[in-house]
Every structure is written in structure tokens, then in C-alpha cells.
Write an enzyme that holds these catalytic residues in place. Structure first.
Site, PDB file in Angstrom:
ATOM      1  N   SER A 148       0.854  -1.181   0.000  1.00 42.62           N
ATOM      2  CA  SER A 148       0.000   0.000   0.000  1.00 42.62           C
ATOM      3  C   SER A 148       0.887   1.228   0.000  1.00 42.62           C
ATOM      4  O   SER A 148       2.057   1.161   0.381  1.00 42.62           O
ATOM      5  CB  SER A 148      -0.879   0.001   1.262  1.00 42.62           C
ATOM      6  OG  SER A 148      -1.510   1.251   1.462  1.00 42.62           O
ATOM      7  N   TYR A 161      -2.396  -0.840  10.446  1.00 47.46           N
ATOM      8  CA  TYR A 161      -2.324  -1.113   9.007  1.00 47.46           C
ATOM      9  C   TYR A 161      -0.973  -0.675   8.453  1.00 47.46           C
ATOM     10  O   TYR A 161      -0.323  -1.410   7.701  1.00 47.46           O
ATOM     11  CB  TYR A 161      -3.465  -0.392   8.290  1.00 47.46           C
ATOM     12  CG  TYR A 161      -3.542  -0.682   6.807  1.00 47.46           C
ATOM     13  CD1 TYR A 161      -4.047  -1.900   6.351  1.00 47.46           C
ATOM     14  CD2 TYR A 161      -3.123   0.254   5.871  1.00 47.46           C
ATOM     15  CE1 TYR A 161      -4.129  -2.174   4.997  1.00 47.46           C
ATOM     16  CE2 TYR A 161      -3.206  -0.012   4.511  1.00 47.46           C
ATOM     17  CZ  TYR A 161      -3.709  -1.222   4.081  1.00 47.46           C
ATOM     18  OH  TYR A 161      -3.783  -1.496   2.744  1.00 47.46           O
ATOM     19  N   LYS A 165       2.001  -2.925   6.606  1.00 50.30           N
ATOM     20  CA  LYS A 165       2.463  -2.700   5.232  1.00 50.30           C
ATOM     21  C   LYS A 165       3.929  -2.255   5.179  1.00 50.30           C
ATOM     22  O   LYS A 165       4.642  -2.598   4.235  1.00 50.30           O
ATOM     23  CB  LYS A 165       1.554  -1.687   4.530  1.00 50.30           C
ATOM     24  CG  LYS A 165       0.128  -2.193   4.311  1.00 50.30           C
ATOM     25  CD  LYS A 165       0.100  -3.523   3.541  1.00 50.30           C
ATOM     26  CE  LYS A 165      -1.312  -3.985   3.241  1.00 50.30           C
ATOM     27  NZ  LYS A 165      -1.346  -5.269   2.486  1.00 50.30           N
TER      28      LYS A 165
END
Length: 256
Positions: A148, A161, A165
Site C-alpha cells: 500500500s 495497518y 504494510k
């Protein structure tokens, strides 16, 4: 000088076997479709049998090659056994993932486990299972980890998150070094906000949608079609000298 025909042939995936996780819907489904249209024999993996069989039926109905693999990647042993029972793959799109956006003060241990188990732990061991088959089969394959833009920057309400990533980006580089000597390439794709079923509830909130678009220099949200070309490129011989890198498809978000 390389002819135009040779250049286009570099993107063709005929004769190659591909595995895409999280392929029942959204970005995973779009990438699986694109790989199949580029000529690959694609195995679509997800835990939802209905979604996977429906997707494969649609692709086969178009004369493409698609096979279902019903497996939950968080069940590491089951996924590993399933992969080991199949012929080795040439292409692996390590796509399954999730997100639970909220301030760190509200993050629970269950939130952490859900995000890290799917985005990081499962991705690592899925790559282990698939790369083992590639190496044992002497396949000079391509592993594509779905990362991402949040693997390159930070953002409020995305601490877990982002952590997952950023870890995937480091894992991609380390695995590229490890597998380079046997000819297996490892790269990542880092999209911005793409309109998918996973992002739909968040993007439906007008204020949040405006804030996101304001940070994308090209002034629009990403579409599935913006990402699939990167997957074909990384899966194909067109990227044969590329490993340990990330293709960031963010409309300029990370440019500053």
C-alpha cells in the site's frame, strides 16, 4: 533494436501458472482476471467457495483458464498443504488483506491480531509455501506482495495497518535478496485508495472522501484498472531485471 512485437510478447503470460490470494472480489479478483486475459493459467484462492467458483465459472466462460482453491490463508498449515499438492506456480500475487482503521487509543488486541495475522503473518508464510515450490521446481518465478502507499508513509487512524504494510515492504526486500540467486523475483505494489468493496464504507463518507482526494495529486481515487497493469508487468518478462522494489500507484500521494 528490439522490435515492437518482441516488446509486446514480453507482457504475454501464456504457459505460466499463477496463484492469486484474496481473489474472490475487489483487487484480487481484478488482478486474477487480468492475468488470465494475459494468457496465464490462474488459480483463484479465497475462503469463500461461492465467490471463487463463481469467478472461475465466469472466466472459463470467456475461454480463459481459471481454477478454484478454497483456502483460508490464515490457516497456514492448510494453505501450505494445499499449495504443496499442486504443481509449482510461476507467479504468485500475495494479495489477501484487511484493515481496521481507528485511533491507536481504540485499537484492541483483537484488532491487532486480525490485521497482522492476515496482512503480515499469512503473507509471509504464503510466500514461503509458494516460493518453496518455485525453488524446488527450478522455476524463475515472480512473487508480487500487495502492499500500500501506507507502506511508505503514515496516516492517522492507520497505525496497525501502516505497521503491517511497512513490514511487508521490508519483507519484500529481504526475500528478494534471499531468492535472487535462484532466479525468483520479489516485488510489491503500493496502491493509494482504490474503490473496492473493502474501501466502500469508508469512501461513502463525503468528508473523508474529499480529504483523501485532496492528497492525491492527480485529483481522483484509484480504480481497479489503475493497478492491474502493474501486476501484469511484474508477473511478466517485461520486469525481468526488477526485484526488491515497489511500484507505488498513488496518484502522487507520497510525492509530498
Amino acid at each position: 533494436m528490439t522490435s515492437d512485437v518482441d516488446v509486446l510478447a514480453n507482457f504475454h503470460l501464456g504457459g505460466r501458472r499463477a496463484l492469486v490470494t484474496g481473489a474472490g472480489r475487489g483487487l484480487g479478483r481484478a488482478i486474477a482476471d487480468a492475468l488470465a486475459m494475459a494468457g496465464a493459467d490462474v488459480t483463484l484462492c479465497a475462503r469463500s467457495a461461492d465467490q471463487i467458483h463463481h469467478a472461475c465459472d465466469e472466466l472459463c466462460g470467456k475461454g480463459l483458464i481459471a481454477r478454484p482453491l478454497v483456502s483460508d490463508v490464515t490457516d497456514i498449515r492448510d494453505f501450505g498443504r494445499s499449495v504443496a499438492a499442486l504443481p509449482a506456480f510461476d507467479i504468485f500475487v500475495n494479495n489477501a488483506g484487511t484493515n481496521r482503521p481507528k485511533p491507536l487509543s481504540d485499537v484492541t488486541e483483537e484488532d491487532y491480531d486480525a490485521v497482522m495475522d492476515l496482512n503480515l503473518k499469512s503473507a509471509i508464510f504464503a510466500a514461503q509455501a509458494v516460493s518453496r515450490g518455485m525453488a524446488n521446481g527450478g522455476i524463475r518465478g515472480s512473487i508480487i506482495n500487495m502492499s500500500s502507499q501506507m507502506g511508505h508513509v503514515g496516516a492517522a487512524n492507520r497505525t496497525i495497518y501502516c505497521a503491517s504494510k511497512w513490514a511487508i515492504e521490508g519483507f519484500t526486500k529481504a526475500l528478494a535478496i534471499e531468492l535472487g540467486p535462484v532466479g525468483i523475483r520479489v516485488n510489491s505494489i503500493g496502491p493509494t485508495f482504490i474503490e473496492t468493496p473493502m474501501t466502500k464504507p469508508f469512501l461513502e463518507k463525503e468528508e473523508q472522501r474529499r480529504e483523501i482526494v485532496s492528497k492525491i495529486k492527480l485529483g481522483r481515487l484509484g480504480q481497479l484498472s489503475d493497478v492491474v497493469g502493474a501486476a501484469i508487468f511484474l508477473a511478466s518478462e517485461a520486469s525481468s531485471l526488477m526485484t526488491g522494489s515497489s511500484l507505488v500507484i498513488d496518484g502522487g500521494w507520497t510525492a509530498g
